[in-house]
Design a protein around this motif. Structure first.
Motif, PDB file in Angstrom:
ATOM      1  N   LEU A 102      15.413  37.357  12.754  1.00  7.75           N
ATOM      2  CA  LEU A 102      16.654  37.610  12.033  1.00  7.75           C
ATOM      3  C   LEU A 102      16.842  39.067  11.639  1.00  7.75           C
ATOM      4  O   LEU A 102      17.981  39.509  11.442  1.00  7.75           O
ATOM      5  N   GLY A 103      15.776  39.790  11.491  1.00  5.01           N
ATOM      6  CA  GLY A 103      15.889  41.142  10.979  1.00  5.01           C
ATOM      7  C   GLY A 103      15.967  41.138   9.464  1.00  5.01           C
ATOM      8  O   GLY A 103      16.436  40.178   8.848  1.00  5.01           O
ATOM      9  N   ALA A 104      15.529  42.214   8.845  1.00  3.69           N
ATOM     10  CA  ALA A 104      15.405  42.252   7.389  1.00  3.69           C
ATOM     11  C   ALA A 104      16.748  42.093   6.684  1.00  3.69           C
ATOM     12  O   ALA A 104      16.852  41.388   5.672  1.00  3.69           O
ATOM     13  N   GLN A 105      17.817  42.704   7.216  1.00  4.78           N
ATOM     14  CA  GLN A 105      19.107  42.660   6.534  1.00  4.78           C
ATOM     15  C   GLN A 105      19.698  41.249   6.544  1.00  4.78           C
ATOM     16  O   GLN A 105      20.166  40.761   5.515  1.00  4.78           O
ATOM     17  N   ARG A 106      19.675  40.603   7.699  1.00  3.29           N
ATOM     18  CA  ARG A 106      20.249  39.251   7.772  1.00  3.29           C
ATOM     19  C   ARG A 106      19.381  38.261   7.007  1.00  3.29           C
ATOM     20  O   ARG A 106      19.878  37.322   6.391  1.00  3.29           O
ATOM     21  N   LEU A 107      18.080  38.453   7.033  1.00  7.91           N
ATOM     22  CA  LEU A 107      17.174  37.584   6.292  1.00  7.91           C
ATOM     23  C   LEU A 107      17.461  37.682   4.795  1.00  7.91           C
ATOM     24  O   LEU A 107      17.458  36.672   4.080  1.00  7.91           O
ATOM     25  N   GLU A 108      17.740  38.871   4.300  1.00  4.25           N
ATOM     26  CA  GLU A 108      18.072  39.060   2.892  1.00  4.25           C
ATOM     27  C   GLU A 108      19.403  38.390   2.558  1.00  4.25           C
ATOM     28  O   GLU A 108      19.546  37.741   1.520  1.00  4.25           O
ATOM     29  N   HIS A 109      20.399  38.525   3.417  1.00  2.00           N
ATOM     30  CA  HIS A 109      21.723  37.950   3.174  1.00  2.00           C
ATOM     31  C   HIS A 109      21.669  36.424   3.144  1.00  2.00           C
ATOM     32  O   HIS A 109      22.300  35.789   2.293  1.00  2.00           O
ATOM     33  N   MET A 110      20.909  35.829   4.064  1.00  2.00           N
ATOM     34  CA  MET A 110      20.926  34.374   4.200  1.00  2.00           C
ATOM     35  C   MET A 110      19.979  33.680   3.239  1.00  2.00           C
ATOM     36  O   MET A 110      20.324  32.655   2.646  1.00  2.00           O
ATOM     37  N   CYS A 111      18.775  34.174   3.088  1.00  2.00           N
ATOM     38  CA  CYS A 111      17.793  33.442   2.277  1.00  2.00           C
ATOM     39  C   CYS A 111      17.035  34.334   1.306  1.00  2.00           C
ATOM     40  O   CYS A 111      15.932  33.971   0.863  1.00  2.00           O
ATOM     41  N   GLY A 112      17.594  35.493   0.981  1.00  2.00           N
ATOM     42  CA  GLY A 112      16.960  36.353  -0.007  1.00  2.00           C
ATOM     43  C   GLY A 112      15.561  36.789   0.372  1.00  2.00           C
ATOM     44  O   GLY A 112      14.731  37.060  -0.500  1.00  2.00           O
ATOM     45  N   SER A 113      15.279  36.829   1.671  1.00  2.00           N
ATOM     46  CA  SER A 113      13.963  37.229   2.196  1.00  2.00           C
ATOM     47  C   SER A 113      12.842  36.304   1.722  1.00  2.00           C
ATOM     48  O   SER A 113      11.685  36.714   1.642  1.00  2.00           O
ATOM     49  N   GLU A 114      13.202  35.046   1.400  1.00  2.00           N
ATOM     50  CA  GLU A 114      12.206  34.032   1.045  1.00  2.00           C
ATOM     51  C   GLU A 114      12.383  32.830   1.970  1.00  2.00           C
ATOM     52  O   GLU A 114      13.452  32.218   2.004  1.00  2.00           O
ATOM     53  N   CYS A 115      11.343  32.510   2.730  1.00  2.00           N
ATOM     54  CA  CYS A 115      11.392  31.435   3.724  1.00  2.00           C
ATOM     55  C   CYS A 115      10.391  30.342   3.370  1.00  2.00           C
ATOM     56  O   CYS A 115       9.518  30.523   2.513  1.00  2.00           O
ATOM     57  N   TYR A 116      10.510  29.216   4.069  1.00  2.00           N
ATOM     58  CA  TYR A 116       9.450  28.215   4.010  1.00  2.00           C
ATOM     59  C   TYR A 116       8.203  28.860   4.589  1.00  2.00           C
ATOM     60  O   TYR A 116       8.177  29.258   5.753  1.00  2.00           O
ATOM     61  N   ASN A 117       7.175  28.984   3.753  1.00  2.00           N
ATOM     62  CA  ASN A 117       6.002  29.779   4.141  1.00  2.00           C
ATOM     63  C   ASN A 117       4.760  29.127   3.532  1.00  2.00           C
ATOM     64  O   ASN A 117       4.195  29.628   2.559  1.00  2.00           O
ATOM     65  N   PRO A 118       4.332  28.006   4.075  1.00  2.00           N
ATOM     66  CA  PRO A 118       3.279  27.220   3.421  1.00  2.00           C
ATOM     67  C   PRO A 118       1.916  27.883   3.478  1.00  2.00           C
ATOM     68  O   PRO A 118       1.533  28.498   4.475  1.00  2.00           O
ATOM     69  N   GLY A 119       1.179  27.750   2.360  1.00  2.00           N
ATOM     70  CA  GLY A 119      -0.220  28.133   2.350  1.00  2.00           C
ATOM     71  C   GLY A 119      -1.088  26.979   2.797  1.00  2.00           C
ATOM     72  O   GLY A 119      -0.622  26.046   3.461  1.00  2.00           O
ATOM     73  N   ASP A 120      -2.350  26.996   2.420  1.00  2.00           N
ATOM     74  CA  ASP A 120      -3.282  25.956   2.848  1.00  2.00           C
ATOM     75  C   ASP A 120      -3.497  24.866   1.799  1.00  2.00           C
ATOM     76  O   ASP A 120      -4.000  23.796   2.128  1.00  2.00           O
ATOM     77  N   ALA A 121      -3.136  25.138   0.542  1.00  2.00           N
ATOM     78  CA  ALA A 121      -3.402  24.175  -0.539  1.00  2.00           C
ATOM     79  C   ALA A 121      -2.171  23.313  -0.799  1.00  2.00           C
ATOM     80  O   ALA A 121      -1.035  23.804  -0.770  1.00  2.00           O
TER      81      ALA A 121
ATOM     82  N   ARG B 140       0.852  -1.187   0.000  1.00  2.00           N
ATOM     83  CA  ARG B 140       0.000   0.000   0.000  1.00  2.00           C
ATOM     84  C   ARG B 140       0.894   1.245   0.000  1.00  2.00           C
ATOM     85  O   ARG B 140       1.893   1.312   0.737  1.00  2.00           O
ATOM     86  N   VAL B 141       0.533   2.224  -0.827  1.00  2.00           N
ATOM     87  CA  VAL B 141       1.235   3.505  -0.882  1.00  2.00           C
ATOM     88  C   VAL B 141       0.231   4.609  -0.584  1.00  2.00           C
ATOM     89  O   VAL B 141      -0.876   4.619  -1.132  1.00  2.00           O
ATOM     90  N   ARG B 142       0.622   5.511   0.284  1.00  2.00           N
ATOM     91  CA  ARG B 142      -0.171   6.710   0.546  1.00  2.00           C
ATOM     92  C   ARG B 142       0.741   7.913   0.392  1.00  2.00           C
ATOM     93  O   ARG B 142       1.882   7.902   0.869  1.00  2.00           O
ATOM     94  N   ALA B 143       0.245   8.939  -0.283  1.00  2.00           N
ATOM     95  CA  ALA B 143       1.072  10.128  -0.514  1.00  2.00           C
ATOM     96  C   ALA B 143       0.202  11.373  -0.561  1.00  2.00           C
ATOM     97  O   ALA B 143      -0.939  11.333  -1.022  1.00  2.00           O
ATOM     98  N   ALA B 144       0.777  12.464  -0.088  1.00  2.00           N
ATOM     99  CA  ALA B 144       0.131  13.779  -0.186  1.00  2.00           C
ATOM    100  C   ALA B 144       1.186  14.788  -0.610  1.00  2.00           C
ATOM    101  O   ALA B 144       2.332  14.756  -0.127  1.00  2.00           O
ATOM    102  N   GLY B 145       0.833  15.678  -1.521  1.00  2.00           N
ATOM    103  CA  GLY B 145       1.777  16.649  -2.037  1.00  2.00           C
ATOM    104  C   GLY B 145       2.164  17.696  -1.018  1.00  2.00           C
ATOM    105  O   GLY B 145       1.534  17.871   0.031  1.00  2.00           O
ATOM    106  N   ALA B 146       3.236  18.410  -1.340  1.00  2.00           N
ATOM    107  CA  ALA B 146       3.701  19.495  -0.473  1.00  2.00           C
ATOM    108  C   ALA B 146       2.764  20.692  -0.568  1.00  2.00           C
ATOM    109  O   ALA B 146       2.019  20.856  -1.542  1.00  2.00           O
ATOM    110  N   PHE B 147       2.804  21.542   0.436  1.00  2.00           N
ATOM    111  CA  PHE B 147       1.995  22.757   0.419  1.00  2.00           C
ATOM    112  C   PHE B 147       2.542  23.754  -0.597  1.00  2.00           C
ATOM    113  O   PHE B 147       3.762  23.918  -0.745  1.00  2.00           O
ATOM    114  N   GLU B 148       1.647  24.413  -1.311  1.00  2.00           N
ATOM    115  CA  GLU B 148       2.059  25.540  -2.136  1.00  2.00           C
ATOM    116  C   GLU B 148       2.641  26.623  -1.230  1.00  2.00           C
ATOM    117  O   GLU B 148       2.179  26.832  -0.111  1.00  2.00           O
TER     118      GLU B 148
END
Length: 775
Positions: free
Chosen positions: A614-633, A593-601
């Motif tokens: 982190l603050g805006a400056q360090r957040l930009e330096h480390m991850c370009g101000s883009e984080c893991y930020n899941p929606g609901d779908a 049996r296999v069960r799977a669900a996709g990742a969040f958009e």
């Protein structure tokens, strides 16, 4: 006072003396003053984040009917910081890098950018001095302290390193290993990381840069950028400091060696022996096995299946996918043909694959005055042989050739996001079908690899779990490029410019003037850097002991980056199930049996908690101000693919007959709610041989960085490629071009291993029996 003396000297003998004096004064800097562990964010992860993640996963389990209450935790067991010399080099602004990223950055990135449950630090041990190792230990301890209660931490940080072995020939090449220790305490971990011997350590310690270039390069031929200039000087200091460190004599067991020396192991057997001497729980994980950037053509994993080379208690996992591509799939083409007497010959092209030795001959033929002449044919033959003899440096045997002229030679054009210059004899599928009857295991059965499958990032900018969003190629992948023609000439050289372009030249990898990066195909490689994968564990709890135990039991799977949920179970007659990674002796028809669900958009930007921490400056330096930020779908799972592999019974069986990929394909119709499928193998009971099964869960296609590397945009009449589109690391491709292509991100389960009962006779010709059963 020194400055006044230099000015006086310049007045008396001229400006050149002033320049030289400034440079020499800068060279007196202490290399230990610029490289530190870094600074940590003084913030905790809000409890609500964990509770929300657990609630979302519980909802998915309910919708799929999963009774297993264990959590699925996501991590990254292959992470470099700029303590690694290659990572430090790629972080230079002159390489389009963003500056240094020390270990503290990796801790905060995992906590607030990618929001992982666990990760491991794995800098290249060949560049880790005793001072670096102490700072890495401190980082692991500090990062775990920031995660709260060790019995239920916000995140677990594991101590580790990478053993970076390379050889110039298939016989001397074993490849890279990630080492992960279970514990972090000094009395429960080795006193030093164990590096590889031979080519890798020689490359790290070799002073290949002329003294005059060291003096002038930070000031000449590159952008007038203070950070760039200082970092390049620091790189030279870092290399000089490394060369000052003593190598261990290796004349006694590892725990008895001096504290302040750098220890090496030449082979996987030596590495695993040294870890057994310490006696501490550890994982040794092969990775990037098909990566032809450093792997010689013709390399195969057969020689590594022996009792001394493979300790299953240590080496129980293998990395299927990373930021350097996919190493899963087997193909029956080869880059080189080797006769029993060692003679090398160039294979003919096949559908979807052109050997680069063949392409070398085509380039030389295109330069002949009469392409149909015998003289031209002889030049073509010589070009093919010269290319093959040069191994991974074959491109340097053709003078005056642009990287795009190699077209898509050497690439697996029908593989999913493949590693560069793909080596199929090192693929995970090939590895899993091997058997060694001459050296049986403890039960008397043929020795085999029984790996669990993981993904990780192999990121070199202190970014554990970086593949959560396909954005900002130059920050979220290892892509780097040169900002000036001066640097391009230093790192991306071709054969000598005064060579006759009508003739190929010879290259001896063991005796030549080129450095490691100049030998390897660094430019075409830029199209094969992905954002990276993840490892997922089915774990009853969040503490380090429980996570490590799940890894050892192979109750793990890998993904290409998204947090796909995946369960793969063997159904038993009594209603119980066995999870992925299990072994069972059975002669009955197996049901799965296999069960799977996709990742969040993903939503754009970062959650407020990360911005506050982190603050805006360090957040930009480390991850370009883009984080893991899941929606609901959730992204829908499109289909389930099942792979069946029947390991060798004899050493003469064709791997292509034993590896069935895909054996079955089952479409999913559950949409965002996920997918549940069941299947059985009626042929198992009649085939009479051991079999393993694993599954892939594929999401609907989404835009992905370098999703389709080096695309052929124009074909010739014979079907071979005539023109390619390459995603460059430098200004030839705009730096803001993420080179996106829509592909199906996926998850790979660990296999379930079924052993056929030995009370029944194994068919004499097992391949024929399997073929008859299929018919």
């Amino acid at each position: 006072m020194k400055k006044l003396l230099l000015i006086a000297l310049a007045v008396s003998i001229g400006a050149p003396a002033l320049f030289a004096g400034w440079v020499l004064m800068d060279r007196q800097l202490n290399p230990t003053t610029f490289e530190t562990v870094g600074e940590y964010a003084d913030a905790r992860i809000p409890p609500g984040r964990r509770a929300d993640a657990a609630a979302r996963q519980a909802k998915a389990r309910r919708e799929l009917g999963v009774q297993d209450a264990r959590q699925i935790l996501f991590g990254d067991l292959h992470v470099h910081t700029t303590f690694s010399i290659d990572a430090f080099t790629w972080s230079l602004p002159s390489m389009n890098g963003t500056g240094i990223h020390p270990p503290a950055d990796a801790c905060d990135y995992a906590r607030f950018c990618s929001q992982l449950d666990f990760w491991s630090t794995n800098d290249h041990s060949e560049g880790l001095t005793p001072r670096h190792w102490e700072m890495i230990r401190d980082n692991v301890n500090q990062c775990n302290a920031l995660s709260g209660d060790p019995a239920d931490p916000e995140m677990v940080t594991f101590l580790g390193w990478e053993w970076t072995q390379m050889g110039n020939t298939p016989e001397s090449h074993y490849g890279h290993r990630v080492v992960v220790m279970k514990d972090e305490a000094r009395d429960r971990t080795p006193a030093r990381p164990i590096m590889s011997g031979g080519l890798a350590v020689e490359a790290m310690r070799k002073d290949a840069i002329p003294p005059l270039q060291k003096l002038t390069a930070p000031y000449l031929g590159m952008p007038a950028n203070g950070l760039n200039r200082q970092m390049l000087k620091n790189l030279y200091f870092k290399q000089d400091y490394l060369r000052e460190q003593a190598l261990c004599a290796n004349d006694r067991p590892s725990p008895d060696l001096p504290q302040n020396c750098m220890e090496y192991a030449d082979t996987p057997a030596d590495l695993q022996r040294k870890l057994r001497e310490w006696g501490f729980p550890a994982l040794v994980i092969p990775h990037d096995t098909t990566w032809g950037f450093y792997t010689p053509p013709g390399t195969k994993w057969d020689k590594q299946l022996s009792r001394d080379m493979h300790d299953p208690q240590l080496q129980g996992l293998i990395e299927v996918f990373s930021g350097h591509g996919n190493s899963e799939e087997y193909r029956d083409w080869r880059a080189v043909e080797m006769a029993a007497d060692g003679t090398l010959s160039c294979p003919s092209p096949s559908e979807g694959y052109t050997p680069c030795c063949h392409r070398a001959g085509e380039i030389i033929q295109s330069r002949c005055e009469d392409p149909a002449s015998e003289e031209c044919a002889a030049r073509v033959q010589t070009a093919q042989v010269n290319y093959l003899r040069a191994g991974r440096g074959g491109r340097l045997t053709v003078p005056d050739v642009a990287p795009e002229e190699w077209l898509n030679c050497g690439q697996c054009t029908d593989c999913y996001m493949p590693a560069f210059n793909f080596r199929p004899g090192n693929s995970v599928q090939y590895i899993m079908q091997l058997s060694n009857r001459a050296e049986p295991d403890e039960t008397g059965d043929p020795l085999r690899f029984r790996f669990g499958f993981i993904g990780s990032s192999d990121n070199h900018l202190a970014q554990p779990g970086v593949g959560y969003k396909e954005v900002d190629r130059h920050l979220t992948t290892d892509t780097s490029g040169l900002a000036t023609e001066f640097l391009n000439n230093q790192l991306h050289r071709v054969a000598e410019p005064d060579s006759d372009p009508r003739h190929s030249v010879e290259l001896d990898l063991n005796n030549n003037e080129f450095n490691f990066l100049q030998v390897n195909e660094s430019e075409r490689q830029s199209a094969f850097f992905m954002s990276g994968g993840l490892v997922a564990v089915h774990s009853p709890a969040r503490d380090r002991d429980t996570i490590f135990a799940s890894l050892q039991r192979r109750e793990v799977y890998g993904t290409s980056g998204p947090r796909i949920l995946l369960w793969f179970d063997l159904l038993q007659d009594d209603g119980t199930t066995l999870p992925m990674g299990s072994e069972l002796e059975s002669g009955e028809i197996p049901r799965f049996r296999v069960r799977a669900a996709g990742a969040f958009e993903q939503q754009p930007g970062c959650p407020q908690e990360s911005i506050d921490a982190l603050g805006a400056q360090r957040l930009e330096h480390m991850c370009g101000s883009e984080c893991y930020n899941p929606g609901d779908a959730r992204i829908p799972v499109e289909r389930i693919e099942i792979v069946r592999i029947r390991p060798q019974v004899t050493g003469t069986e064709d791997p292509g007959r034993l590896i069935e990929d895909p054996w079955k394909v089952i479409e999913c119709e559950g949409g965002e709610r996920g997918c549940t499928v069941e299947f059985e193998d009626a042929e198992y009971a009649t085939a009479g041989r051991d079999t393993l099964y694993y599954v892939r869960a594929l999401q609907t296609p989404t835009p992905t960085i370098n999703g389709k590397p080096i695309q052929c945009v124009r074909a010739r009449e014979d079907g071979q490629c005539a023109e390619v589109r390459v995603c460059w690391g430098d200004k030839r491709t705009p730096l803001d071009d993420d080179c996106l292509d829509a592909v199906s991100e996926r998850a790979w389960s660990s296999p379930i291993f079924l052993d056929y009962p030995k009370t029944r006779p194994v068919p004499a010709d097992a391949t024929a029996a399997a073929a008859a059963a299929e018919t």
